[in-house]
Design a protein around this motif. Structure first.
Motif, PDB file in Angstrom:
ATOM      1  N   ILE A 193       0.842  -1.200   0.000  1.00  0.00           N
ATOM      2  CA  ILE A 193       0.000   0.000   0.000  1.00  0.00           C
ATOM      3  C   ILE A 193       0.878   1.251   0.000  1.00  0.00           C
ATOM      4  O   ILE A 193       0.669   2.177  -0.789  1.00  0.00           O
ATOM      5  N   TYR A 194       1.870   1.274   0.886  1.00  0.00           N
ATOM      6  CA  TYR A 194       2.726   2.454   0.990  1.00  0.00           C
ATOM      7  C   TYR A 194       3.571   2.638  -0.274  1.00  0.00           C
ATOM      8  O   TYR A 194       3.756   3.756  -0.766  1.00  0.00           O
ATOM      9  N   GLU A 195       4.102   1.531  -0.784  1.00  0.00           N
ATOM     10  CA  GLU A 195       4.955   1.627  -1.975  1.00  0.00           C
ATOM     11  C   GLU A 195       4.166   2.150  -3.177  1.00  0.00           C
ATOM     12  O   GLU A 195       4.709   2.869  -4.017  1.00  0.00           O
ATOM     13  N   SER A 196       2.866   1.792  -3.229  1.00  0.00           N
ATOM     14  CA  SER A 196       2.046   2.279  -4.344  1.00  0.00           C
ATOM     15  C   SER A 196       1.843   3.790  -4.274  1.00  0.00           C
ATOM     16  O   SER A 196       1.480   4.420  -5.263  1.00  0.00           O
ATOM     17  N   GLN A 197       2.080   4.351  -3.070  1.00  0.00           N
ATOM     18  CA  GLN A 197       1.938   5.797  -2.892  1.00  0.00           C
ATOM     19  C   GLN A 197       3.288   6.513  -2.919  1.00  0.00           C
ATOM     20  O   GLN A 197       3.389   7.675  -2.532  1.00  0.00           O
ATOM     21  N   GLY A 198       4.336   5.786  -3.347  1.00  0.00           N
ATOM     22  CA  GLY A 198       5.632   6.419  -3.526  1.00  0.00           C
ATOM     23  C   GLY A 198       6.588   6.288  -2.360  1.00  0.00           C
ATOM     24  O   GLY A 198       7.689   6.845  -2.384  1.00  0.00           O
ATOM     25  N   TYR A 199       6.212   5.549  -1.293  1.00  0.00           N
ATOM     26  CA  TYR A 199       7.102   5.355  -0.154  1.00  0.00           C
ATOM     27  C   TYR A 199       8.150   4.294  -0.493  1.00  0.00           C
ATOM     28  O   TYR A 199       7.866   3.318  -1.197  1.00  0.00           O
ATOM     29  N   SER A 200       9.343   4.470   0.064  1.00  0.00           N
ATOM     30  CA  SER A 200      10.321   3.389   0.028  1.00  0.00           C
ATOM     31  C   SER A 200       9.967   2.391   1.122  1.00  0.00           C
ATOM     32  O   SER A 200       9.200   2.707   2.038  1.00  0.00           O
TER      33      SER A 200
END
Length: 759
Positions: free
Chosen positions: A1-8
């Motif tokens: 979920i976080y990675e899909s929002q640009g988080y590493s």
């Protein structure tokens, strides 16, 4: 979920730790394990996580009992007087809140204080104190307060999701402090700790949040949780897996019966929640298979639950048109009462065989009538074996002279005494509703709290209904635990049909069950042994007994199925229920030659009789004739105390001194084996004596070179043990009426005496 929002991955892990996960535990070891598990999971995605300053919001509870509030005067350096005053007041209140915190844990109610102010206040220590002898004490105090602030902040914060498997602890197991606390703060859920946590978790969730739990399932139907259910139904159940018993292999038995559910804090009108019912699967693997099969899935709306008295969530599997049947209930037609508590069962209750038969009165119609009679003992419904239609008459109770003696007993309660001795419907309170057995409560009986009794003008139709699968189907909404209370029975849907065939079949069932009950000497209406008839061989007598008993069984089963068919058709439940009755659930005798002949369909039936049982009961009857308890010349019980009348015994004379020796060899002319052979010869004749003795020996399957030796060995080693099993009372133990005198373990001299001839 976080990675899909640009988080590493690293940024996502740190954000989750600091913003998403919060945990509390009363046990420091559990906290340590949880902390370790969370941090190791984080390290899986961020190898540097253990070396940086990142907050993990998992905490163990601490108490404020030993923290000295007077030390607060050393804090708040640099703050205004107003800030210091406010912070001091709030911190003192926080200290009060966390007194005995390990006793209460997460169910503590914490005010939402100004946490930033408190943290600033407790962090600013007067520099002069740090240079004094109080420095260590003040710093230690500061660290404890900071931890309490973290706990308080976690406990007052509202969450998007609250998840737990709460502790289970009934109110009877709570200590005084905890019991007082939950009664004050959780009156609607105080009966068990798991229910308190249901309420608490709801308080911790945001108005749009979710609450996910696995708990005991009793909150769904027990009356003590009705107010809690109303609170929960003001929210919206999203889904539920009703697991029931044995959901986990390491937890066996029926004690832990669980349900897993998700609740949305929003009230959504007419929301169609999904339920999966796995309660009928008997182990973890079968429940997993049942879940995967997508069977037993139901859709239900909470608005339908409130149509039923008590708003049971357990009604999720009922169709709306079935729920409409609850417009009228059993309680409108059956006046249910709980009865006597003696205060001292050992003093006031006896097995009926134990007392002088002349001192039992079977015909009293009211408690006031006991004043005018000389008898001391009266028939008593006291729980006992679960049986339908008729029977369960094991005990008598001392109600002499309006229970004058019992009334002085400190813990006695003569509840609803104006209903004693009336005709009604009774059942065993111990046991869940899915195994419900109702029987007629005859006139002349007292009933107690173990045998609640209902009174009605519709006696036979209601008795038939209570023994129908419809009643069992409905009462499971209210009673899946270990007791079936009056309140459960009264809530069950019922509408009067008025079909005379139901009453006729019910009366026939009572008659059939009574005939079966009276076939055994444990009934006070027992007349003669069924193997004593017109035949001169026990083999033919057994065949006759077997045919009569099995015909009676089949007739009762057919009657029950016809009753079920009438009710199911009338209630429109043909798609939900079958009128068929399993053979193992018919509660009268069925006779087989041996246990190996019992089919799978009869496994578990506690009323099965085999040839060996029939022969042992004949032997017991013969011993009764030897003692004069019974006579071959008159029916029924002849002597159980009182005046001896030798004229009642002509065909077979009882033992003169009432002592029957049991020996390895025929040392005495009147030993028990010799008298038994004499009895068989008297009943069946000399010509068939050897055939009958061989039949008895073959049935007993004992050791010995010939039939007489087998019979002698049975008396020597097994008779008294079997007698104690026959004359035992459920929950009260052995109540033998023939007493064994034994010289030792080497089968030396033994003798039986009859308690009513002992003086």
């Amino acid at each position: 979920i976080y990675e899909s929002q640009g988080y590493s991955q690293r940024a996502a892990v740190r954000s989750i730790l600091e913003n998403n996960l919060y945990g509390l535990d009363i046990d420091k070891r559990a906290y340590q394990l949880s902390y370790f598990a969370v941090m190791m999971k984080a390290r899986q995605h961020d190898s540097q996580i253990l070396f940086i300053d990142v907050s993990c919001h998992v905490y163990a509870f601490e108490e404020s009992n030993n923290l000295d509030g007077n030390l607060l005067k050393y804090f708040g350096y640099g703050l205004s007087e107003e800030e210091i005053g406010s912070a001091t007041t709030q911190t003192l209140a926080l200290l009060d809140t966390f007194i005995d915190a390990k006793e209460y844990g997460s169910i503590i109610n914490v005010e939402n204080y100004d946490w930033d102010l408190l943290l600033k206040f407790i962090s600013e220590i007067n520099p002069s104190v740090l240079e004094s002898i109080h420095a260590s004490r003040v710093e230690n105090f500061s660290n404890h307060i900071k931890h309490l602030i973290k706990l308080g902040k976690v406990m007052t914060q509202k969450y998007d999701v609250v998840i737990t498997n709460p502790p289970y602890m009934g109110s009877s197991n709570m200590n005084t402090k905890l019991s007082t606390f939950v009664k004050k703060y959780y009156p609607d859920s105080k009966a068990d700790m798991y229910a308190i946590f249901i309420e608490k978790c709801g308080q911790m969730a945001r108005p749009t949040g979710l609450q996910a739990m696995i708990t005991q399932h009793t909150w769904m139907y027990l009356s003590c949780y009705e107010k809690l259910r109303i609170k929960l139904l003001n929210n919206s159940i999203v889904n539920m897996i009703h697991l029931g018993a044995r959901a986990f292999e390491d937890i066996r038995g029926e004690v832990v019966q669980t349900t897993a559910f998700v609740i949305n804090k929003r009230e959504i009108t007419n929301y169609k929640a999904k339920y999966i019912r796995l309660v009928d699967y008997r182990n973890q693997q079968s429940k997993e298979n049942g879940f995967a099969s997508k069977e037993n899935h139901y859709i239900a709306k909470k608005e339908d639950f409130v149509k039923i008295s008590g708003s049971p969530v357990s009604a999720y599997f009922l169709k709306p048109e079935i729920i409409d049947l609850f417009a009228t209930s059993v309680g409108e037609f059956l006046d249910c009462k709980t009865g006597l508590i003696c205060g001292n069962n050992n003093k006031y209750i006896r097995s009926w065989q134990e007392v002088n038969s002349n001192n039992i009165n079977y015909n009293v119609m009211s408690l006031s009538d006991t004043i005018d009679v000389s008898e001391k003992w009266f028939p008593y419904n006291h729980g006992g074996k679960r049986i339908k239609w008729y029977g369960g008459h094991y005990e008598v109770v001392n109600m002499y002279n309006n229970a004058i003696e019992m009334r002085q007993e400190p813990n006695s309660m003569l509840r609803n005494s104006n209903f004693y001795f009336r005709e009604g419907i009774t059942w065993n309170r111990v046991g869940n509703g899915t195994n419900f057995h109702a029987r007629i409560a005859m006139k002349g009986f007292v009933f107690d709290d173990c045998s609640p009794t209902g009174f009605t003008k519709e006696l036979y139709e209601l008795l038939a209904y209570l023994n129908s699968p419809i009643f069992s189907y409905f009462i499971s909404l209210f009673s899946s635990g270990f007791k079936t209370e009056i309140g459960h029975v009264k809530k069950v849907a019922y509408r009067k049909i008025g079909n005379p065939l139901i009453s006729s079949l019910c009366i026939d069932n009572i008659y059939l069950s009574k005939n079966d009950w009276d076939s055994f000497e444990t009934s006070w209406d027992f007349k003669y042994h069924p193997l004593i008839c017109s035949y001169d061989t026990i083999k033919m007598s057994f065949i006759k007994f077997k045919l009569e008993a099995n015909d009676r069984f089949e007739k009762l089963k057919a009657n029950e199925e016809e009753i079920n068919r009438i009710f199911i058709d009338n209630y429109g439940l043909n798609n939900e229920l079958s009128p068929g009755v399993e053979e193992k659930n018919v509660t009268i005798s069925y006779i087989f030659d041996s246990r190996s002949d019992i089919p799978q369909s009869m496994k578990g039936n506690k009323f099965v009789v085999t040839k060996i049982n029939a022969i042992k009961s004949l032997i017991s009857y013969a011993v009764g004739c030897m003692f004069g308890r019974y006579s071959l010349d008159e029916e029924g019980l002849i002597f159980a105390g009182g005046k001896w009348d030798s004229s009642k015994y002509q065909s077979f004379i009882p033992d003169a001194d009432g002592i029957l020796p049991i020996t390895e060899e025929a040392y005495f002319e009147n030993d028990i084996t010799s008298r038994f052979i004499e009895f068989i010869e008297t009943v069946y004749g000399q010509e068939t004596l050897e055939e009958n003795l061989n039949f008895i020996a073959d049935a007993l399957r004992g050791k010995g070179e010939d039939s007489r030796t087998v019979i002698r060995n049975y008396f020597l080693t097994d008779f008294f043990q079997d007698h104690c099993k026959t004359y035992s009372v459920h929950g009260s133990g052995k109540r033998p009426i023939y007493w064994l005198y034994d010289s030792g373990k080497q089968n030396g001299f033994k003798a039986l005496i009859y308690m009513h001839r002992y003086n």
